[in-house]
Design a protein around this motif. Structure first.
Motif, PDB file in Angstrom:
ATOM      1  N   GLN A  17     142.373  98.266  99.918  1.00  0.00           N
ATOM      2  CA  GLN A  17     141.158  98.078 100.689  1.00  0.00           C
ATOM      3  C   GLN A  17     141.395  97.200 101.916  1.00  0.00           C
ATOM      4  O   GLN A  17     140.969  97.518 103.029  1.00  0.00           O
TER       5      GLN A  17
ATOM      6  N   CYS B 272     133.149  93.057 102.801  1.00  0.00           N
ATOM      7  CA  CYS B 272     131.838  92.833 102.171  1.00  0.00           C
ATOM      8  C   CYS B 272     131.466  94.007 101.278  1.00  0.00           C
ATOM      9  O   CYS B 272     130.962  93.825 100.162  1.00  0.00           O
ATOM     10  N   GLY B 273     131.714  95.227 101.774  1.00  0.00           N
ATOM     11  CA  GLY B 273     131.413  96.413 100.982  1.00  0.00           C
ATOM     12  C   GLY B 273     132.183  96.446  99.683  1.00  0.00           C
ATOM     13  O   GLY B 273     131.661  96.883  98.644  1.00  0.00           O
ATOM     14  N   ASN B 274     133.426  95.972  99.710  1.00  0.00           N
ATOM     15  CA  ASN B 274     134.250  95.935  98.507  1.00  0.00           C
ATOM     16  C   ASN B 274     133.624  95.036  97.450  1.00  0.00           C
ATOM     17  O   ASN B 274     133.520  95.412  96.272  1.00  0.00           O
TER      18      ASN B 274
ATOM     19  N   ILE C 145     130.442  93.987  97.312  1.00  0.00           N
ATOM     20  CA  ILE C 145     129.136  94.513  96.904  1.00  0.00           C
ATOM     21  C   ILE C 145     129.308  95.620  95.871  1.00  0.00           C
ATOM     22  O   ILE C 145     128.615  95.656  94.846  1.00  0.00           O
ATOM     23  N   ALA C 146     130.249  96.531  96.146  1.00  0.00           N
ATOM     24  CA  ALA C 146     130.502  97.615  95.196  1.00  0.00           C
ATOM     25  C   ALA C 146     130.995  97.069  93.870  1.00  0.00           C
ATOM     26  O   ALA C 146     130.602  97.548  92.797  1.00  0.00           O
ATOM     27  N   GLY C 147     131.855  96.050  93.925  1.00  0.00           N
ATOM     28  CA  GLY C 147     132.357  95.458  92.697  1.00  0.00           C
ATOM     29  C   GLY C 147     131.246  94.927  91.807  1.00  0.00           C
ATOM     30  O   GLY C 147     131.347  94.962  90.580  1.00  0.00           O
TER      31      GLY C 147
ATOM     32  N   ILE D 274     129.123  98.520  90.526  1.00  0.00           N
ATOM     33  CA  ILE D 274     129.689  99.627  89.766  1.00  0.00           C
ATOM     34  C   ILE D 274     129.706  99.400  88.260  1.00  0.00           C
ATOM     35  O   ILE D 274     129.829 100.354  87.487  1.00  0.00           O
TER      36      ILE D 274
ATOM     37  N   THR E 264     126.179 104.112  93.095  1.00  0.00           N
ATOM     38  CA  THR E 264     126.997 103.506  94.141  1.00  0.00           C
ATOM     39  C   THR E 264     127.721 104.569  94.949  1.00  0.00           C
ATOM     40  O   THR E 264     127.801 104.494  96.175  1.00  0.00           O
TER      41      THR E 264
ATOM     42  N   ILE F   6     127.310 105.179  98.935  1.00  0.00           N
ATOM     43  CA  ILE F   6     128.463 105.200  99.837  1.00  0.00           C
ATOM     44  C   ILE F   6     128.455 106.449 100.697  1.00  0.00           C
ATOM     45  O   ILE F   6     128.652 106.395 101.919  1.00  0.00           O
TER      46      ILE F   6
ATOM     47  N   ALA G 126     133.652 100.068 100.189  1.00  0.00           N
ATOM     48  CA  ALA G 126     133.313 100.237  98.780  1.00  0.00           C
ATOM     49  C   ALA G 126     134.028 101.410  98.129  1.00  0.00           C
ATOM     50  O   ALA G 126     133.981 101.565  96.904  1.00  0.00           O
TER      51      ALA G 126
ATOM     52  N   THR H 189     135.461 101.810  93.986  1.00  0.00           N
ATOM     53  CA  THR H 189     134.488 102.636  93.272  1.00  0.00           C
ATOM     54  C   THR H 189     135.132 103.878  92.684  1.00  0.00           C
ATOM     55  O   THR H 189     134.935 104.208  91.506  1.00  0.00           O
TER      56      THR H 189
END
Length: 411
Positions: free
Chosen positions: A139, A252-254, A256-258, A261, A268, A272, A306, A310
């Motif tokens: 990522q 940030c997306g990483n 948030i997804a964490g 999920i 999610t 995306i 994300a 994901t």
């Protein structure tokens, strides 16, 4: 502590590898000019390693089944470093493509082997966190390594950027030499195991299809983001900074997804896809405003940031008992999709128009919304299951433990 140092060494290696694979994305214009090829042709520098990595992921995993994983990883990262240094001094486009071929082998083999190492490096209670850290290298390379390489290339030339990534690869090699323990293979897989996973596991098949649509769509557009930004009135000197905005939003997306999920995996993925499709389409309406452009790229980065964690989580939950084979297939499709996206975008840019690439990418990602919604409804009714499983034992409950496994944990 030594186990975590080994985890960070592997993460640095993946970061260097993925940055190397995607570096041409931000440097297509100067690369094409310096090597005497069109921007569409320069996109082959992304296509070639992607295609090779797609093949190398399962083949390297199978071929090195009896070799110490530490030795294999060190060898692969060394190949990557040397290939990037060769690219920095290459005098022709053909030589650069040969180097990119070698990088593809390193990327596919390293990623497929590194995905399952966390369980061997840290205590069981930290395996989940360590796995997230390792895949965070993928990522971070996408959202930070490429923008940083673009800035280096803009200020010092594309050859310096390739040389810097080559040096980073050699630093990664040194870290792994000193920090990785011996990693004797525990269980090798055969080529026949790969189609078996696809044949019997509906969740893996759907996850591979989602990977194809999202990653192909993203790289159809993202490979040619620089020409599209220029066409939208953005000055070349601002592109590196704008890609850093993309990268910061991606991180940030990483996270948030964490957080999402664990309980909302399917939702999610839908979110995306919606964000990515909207952002790609908006790129074609840019009017030279740095604020608007930054906002669009931030939205795009938030969505793509994300994606890896994901989709990787989807695959691991779908095939917990055959994770090595399933991860190998995931890595193969991920890299194949990078290659196909770059190739499709190059054809669109050369034969239609620069703005066609993000529209095609948005359309591909939008198909995910169509493909996933019926599947999500089926999953809620307990319809997606692997062959031979009952509904209660199936992977239909992606995002929550199956009845059988939940019972095993309770015992």
């Amino acid at each position: 502590m030594r186990g975590w140092l080994a985890v960070f060494a592997v993460t640095l290696g993946i970061f260097a590898l993925m940055t190397s694979e995607l570096l041409p994305v931000g440097l297509l214009t100067p690369l094409g000019a310096g090597l005497g090829v069109s921007e569409g042709a320069a996109g082959l520098m992304v296509t070639v390693p992607g295609l090779v990595a797609a093949v190398a992921a399962p083949l390297v995993t199978v071929a090195t089944g009896r070799i110490d994983r530490r030795v294999v990883l060190i060898a692969l990262i060394g190949v990557m470093g040397a290939a990037n240094l060769a690219s920095a001094f290459a005098t022709s486009f053909a030589l650069v493509l040969v180097a990119r071929f070698l990088i593809g082998i390193a990327v596919g083999g390293f990623w497929s082997l590194a995905g399952g190492l966390a369980v061997r490096l840290v205590p069981e209670r930290h395996v989940g966190r360590a796995t997230a850290v390792i895949f965070g290298g993928v990522q971070t390379a996408s959202v930070l390594g490429v923008p940083a390489g673009t800035m280096i290339g803009d200020h010092s030339g594309w050859r310096v950027a390739f040389g810097a990534v080559g040096v980073l690869g050699l630093i990664s090699l040194a870290c792994m030499v000193f920090l990785l323990p011996r990693l004797e293979p525990r269980r090798s897989i055969a080529l026949r195991d790969l189609p078996e996973v696809l044949r019997t596991n509906t969740g893996v098949r759907l996850g591979i299809a989602l990977t194809f649509l999202v990653i192909t769509g993203h790289f159809t557009a993202y490979t040619f983001v620089r020409p599209n930004l220029i066409a939208g009135g953005i000055e070349i000197s601002h592109i590196g900074a704008l890609l850093l905005v993309f990268g910061a939003a991606g991180i940030c997306g990483n996270f948030i997804a964490g957080a999402l999920i664990a309980k909302r995996l399917k939702q999610t993925v839908l979110g995306i896809a919606s964000i990515l499709a909207a952002a790609m389409a908006l790129v074609t309406f840019l009017d030279g405003s740095l604020i608007v452009t930054g906002a669009v790229l931030a939205l795009w980065g938030l969505g793509y940031g994300a994606v890896p964690v994901t989709l990787q989580t989807w695959i691991l939950r779908a095939a917990p008992e055959t994770s090595e084979a399933a991860t190998s297939l995931f890595v193969s499709m991920f890299n194949l999709s990078i290659a196909l996206g770059a190739l499709l975008g190059g054809l669109a840019v050369d034969r239609i128009a620069t703005a066609s690439a993000p529209w095609i990418g948005a359309a591909l990602v939008a198909v995910t919304l169509i493909a996933l919604r019926p599947r999500a409804r089926e999953a809620a009714r307990g319809c997606l299951r692997t062959r031979g499983e009952s509904a209660s034992e199936s992977i239909c409950s992606l995002g929550r433990p199956t009845t059988k496994r939940a019972g095993e944990r309770a015992r």
